[in-house]
Design a protein around this motif. Sequence first.
Motif, PDB file in Angstrom:
ATOM      1  N   ILE A  73       3.656  -2.614   7.302  1.00  0.00           N
ATOM      2  CA  ILE A  73       3.021  -1.108   7.257  1.00  0.00           C
ATOM      3  C   ILE A  73       2.763  -0.931   5.856  1.00  0.00           C
ATOM      4  O   ILE A  73       1.933  -0.204   5.600  1.00  0.00           O
ATOM      5  CB  ILE A  73       4.301  -0.323   7.773  1.00  0.00           C
ATOM      6  CG1 ILE A  73       4.658  -0.481   9.115  1.00  0.00           C
ATOM      7  CG2 ILE A  73       3.955   1.274   7.317  1.00  0.00           C
ATOM      8  CD1 ILE A  73       5.797   0.339   9.598  1.00  0.00           C
ATOM      9  N   ASP A  76      -0.740  -2.824   5.284  1.00  0.00           N
ATOM     10  CA  ASP A  76      -1.869  -2.180   6.024  1.00  0.00           C
ATOM     11  C   ASP A  76      -1.480  -1.530   7.383  1.00  0.00           C
ATOM     12  O   ASP A  76      -1.358  -2.180   8.391  1.00  0.00           O
ATOM     13  CB  ASP A  76      -2.994  -3.368   6.355  1.00  0.00           C
ATOM     14  CG  ASP A  76      -4.123  -2.819   7.092  1.00  0.00           C
ATOM     15  OD1 ASP A  76      -4.249  -1.632   7.453  1.00  0.00           O
ATOM     16  OD2 ASP A  76      -5.078  -3.626   6.752  1.00  0.00           O
ATOM     17  N   GLY A  77      -1.021  -0.430   7.250  1.00  0.00           N
ATOM     18  CA  GLY A  77      -0.526   0.461   8.277  1.00  0.00           C
ATOM     19  C   GLY A  77      -1.444   0.565   9.496  1.00  0.00           C
ATOM     20  O   GLY A  77      -0.871   0.195  10.672  1.00  0.00           O
ATOM     21  N   PRO A  78      -2.759   0.852   9.453  1.00  0.00           N
ATOM     22  CA  PRO A  78      -3.497   0.925  10.722  1.00  0.00           C
ATOM     23  C   PRO A  78      -3.684  -0.244  11.287  1.00  0.00           C
ATOM     24  O   PRO A  78      -3.603  -0.309  12.587  1.00  0.00           O
ATOM     25  CB  PRO A  78      -4.929   1.399   9.965  1.00  0.00           C
ATOM     26  CG  PRO A  78      -4.542   2.292   8.716  1.00  0.00           C
ATOM     27  CD  PRO A  78      -3.443   1.534   8.353  1.00  0.00           C
ATOM     28  N   THR A  80      -1.250  -2.720  11.348  1.00  0.00           N
ATOM     29  CA  THR A  80      -0.172  -2.734  12.227  1.00  0.00           C
ATOM     30  C   THR A  80       0.057  -1.923  13.495  1.00  0.00           C
ATOM     31  O   THR A  80       0.350  -2.381  14.406  1.00  0.00           O
ATOM     32  CB  THR A  80       1.059  -2.360  11.073  1.00  0.00           C
ATOM     33  OG1 THR A  80       1.073  -2.821   9.844  1.00  0.00           O
ATOM     34  CG2 THR A  80       2.337  -2.415  11.742  1.00  0.00           C
ATOM     35  N   CYS A 106       5.993   3.339  12.282  1.00  0.00           N
ATOM     36  CA  CYS A 106       4.893   3.579  11.652  1.00  0.00           C
ATOM     37  C   CYS A 106       4.595   5.194  11.779  1.00  0.00           C
ATOM     38  O   CYS A 106       3.879   5.708  10.869  1.00  0.00           O
ATOM     39  CB  CYS A 106       3.564   3.006  12.368  1.00  0.00           C
ATOM     40  SG  CYS A 106       3.598   1.341  12.543  1.00  0.00           S
ATOM     41  N   ASN A 111       2.366   6.680   4.242  1.00  0.00           N
ATOM     42  CA  ASN A 111       1.136   6.917   4.495  1.00  0.00           C
ATOM     43  C   ASN A 111       0.626   7.734   5.372  1.00  0.00           C
ATOM     44  O   ASN A 111       0.920   7.498   6.791  1.00  0.00           O
ATOM     45  CB  ASN A 111       0.318   5.511   4.507  1.00  0.00           C
ATOM     46  CG  ASN A 111      -1.080   5.476   4.142  1.00  0.00           C
ATOM     47  OD1 ASN A 111      -1.770   6.433   4.756  1.00  0.00           O
ATOM     48  ND2 ASN A 111      -1.700   4.568   3.534  1.00  0.00           N
ATOM     49  N   THR A 114      -1.452   5.949   8.274  1.00  0.00           N
ATOM     50  CA  THR A 114      -0.786   5.460   9.221  1.00  0.00           C
ATOM     51  C   THR A 114      -0.169   6.072  10.015  1.00  0.00           C
ATOM     52  O   THR A 114      -0.180   5.846  11.271  1.00  0.00           O
ATOM     53  CB  THR A 114       0.226   4.309   8.309  1.00  0.00           C
ATOM     54  OG1 THR A 114      -0.283   3.669   7.582  1.00  0.00           O
ATOM     55  CG2 THR A 114       1.335   3.532   9.204  1.00  0.00           C
TER      56      THR A 114
END
Length: 568
Positions: A73, A76-78, A80, A106, A111, A114
Amino acid sequence: MTRYSAHVSNLATSQAEQARPDQVENNAGGYVFQLDSWKRLDRFLILGTEGGTYYAGEKEHTVQAAKAVQECIRADGPRTVARIVEISDEGRAPKNDPAIFALAMCAGADNPVTRSAALAALPKVCRIGTHLFHFAADVEHFRRWGRSLRTAVGKWYTEKTAEQLALQIIKYQQRDGWSHKDVLRLSHPAPASPASPEHAAVMRYATVGMAGMADKREKHARDKVADASKLPAIISAFEELHSLAATHGEDSNYASTTLKRSCTLIKENKLPHECVPNELKSRPEIWEAMLPSMGITALIRNLGKLSSIGMTKPLSEHSKFIVEKLTDKDVLKKGRVHPMTVLYAMKIYAGGHGLKGSLSWSPERSIVDALDDAFYASFGNIEPTGKATMLALDVSGSMGSPMSGTSLTCREGSAAMAMVTARVEKNYAIVGFTSGGRGYGGMHGGDPSALTELKVSPRQRLDDVVKAISNLPFGGTDCALPMLHAISRDLAVDVFSIYTDSETWHGNIHPFQALKQYRQKTGRNAKLCVVGMTATEFTIADPSDAGMLDVVGMDPSVPNVMADFARS
């Protein structure tokens, strides 16, 4: 004279010692490689941590997995979120709980991008009411019920048609201490514009029930938008069926007219198994009414009950219908039926009794055969590679751990997965290994008796293969043995596929070193596929070696991934 090389070597190092600086200590005290966070995420999403492992309890195992999710997360949250959606939506995990938990993490991320991506993905991951209840319970550990969360959960209700929502309301009523009433009161969704009377009536029904909608004292009783007459027919049928069951269900002289009416309600409205009162489920006529529209997952879970009431008799129409449904690839795919679900069902059904309760039955051969076919079909089409493949099953003590909280063990799961490859490849050998003691054929490693060529075949029924693997003796773990065995027997192997939990510790040479020795001695550029059977963070595959691959066990996509790797 001191032989210093007897104590230090780059070619053969005890597995209890670090061979390279990038190795870490596993739970058994051996040294292996650590997976990166993204591969650990995959393992968690597919295998979960329920029940823990041989060396780590469920809590410890879950905390380790959650750390990997958090690392992804933060990185790179998106990405994930996209991975969670992909694995969940494609049905690559036997249970959706890990994906729901990760999505809740998430949704509570720092963020905002995210968080937004996670909430937008809610209907793709939480496809049914039970999933939504799990998410509601999980998300409260990571954030409060702010506007964005309320809006996302509200859309889960408002973006369904009245009929779709009605089915969710009656089929999935509560779980984990949550109900639709609880979720609706927290999210208080705004109805679609213009408001649908049917849709509003369903949500009102979920909140106050039929009695509440009929109560003239209830402040919304005279609200035309929440009028009970606007409810879809399936809710009326559900209410009538439960009323009949409450009045007559326990009556041994259940009136034929009442029973007939119950069956009609089920058939005409396609009421699912979950909506039928338990008081009625001892009657074959009720199951006959449910069977034509029964979902594939519900069918698989109730095979024992169907056999116990005589609906799977040889050559019967019911038995024929069940077999055809179990072996229909399109039905399996549409129902997201996971191979592990089928394998577990086969183990229970072939055993003739449930794990809990007193229900027992006589297994019908055609049903067990159909489950066998369904298991292989759930992996899709696999193209043979033509490569010489050694399928090596870790049968050590730690592989006796349960998989995903079921009675299936990791060694049983590995045997079943190996059969998927064996079924399409012509040039293969299957071996089982544990640890031995002294030198093996002049090489560093275990005792030859610790590796056995297994007398199993994909021509056998899968439940027989699983039984054979289950009865093998346990021992320690030495994942170098397959390569050492190939060297000592001068075997020509293109691909070593090792099914393990990577808790190797016993041998005097690391598996990656043994593979290098095999390559050097034979001149063959052999590859290694490591099939991880638990969601630990460890692997015996050297991440710097392009000829080694780590994949997740019980993932339906894995046999094709392994085949592509073998061909590359």
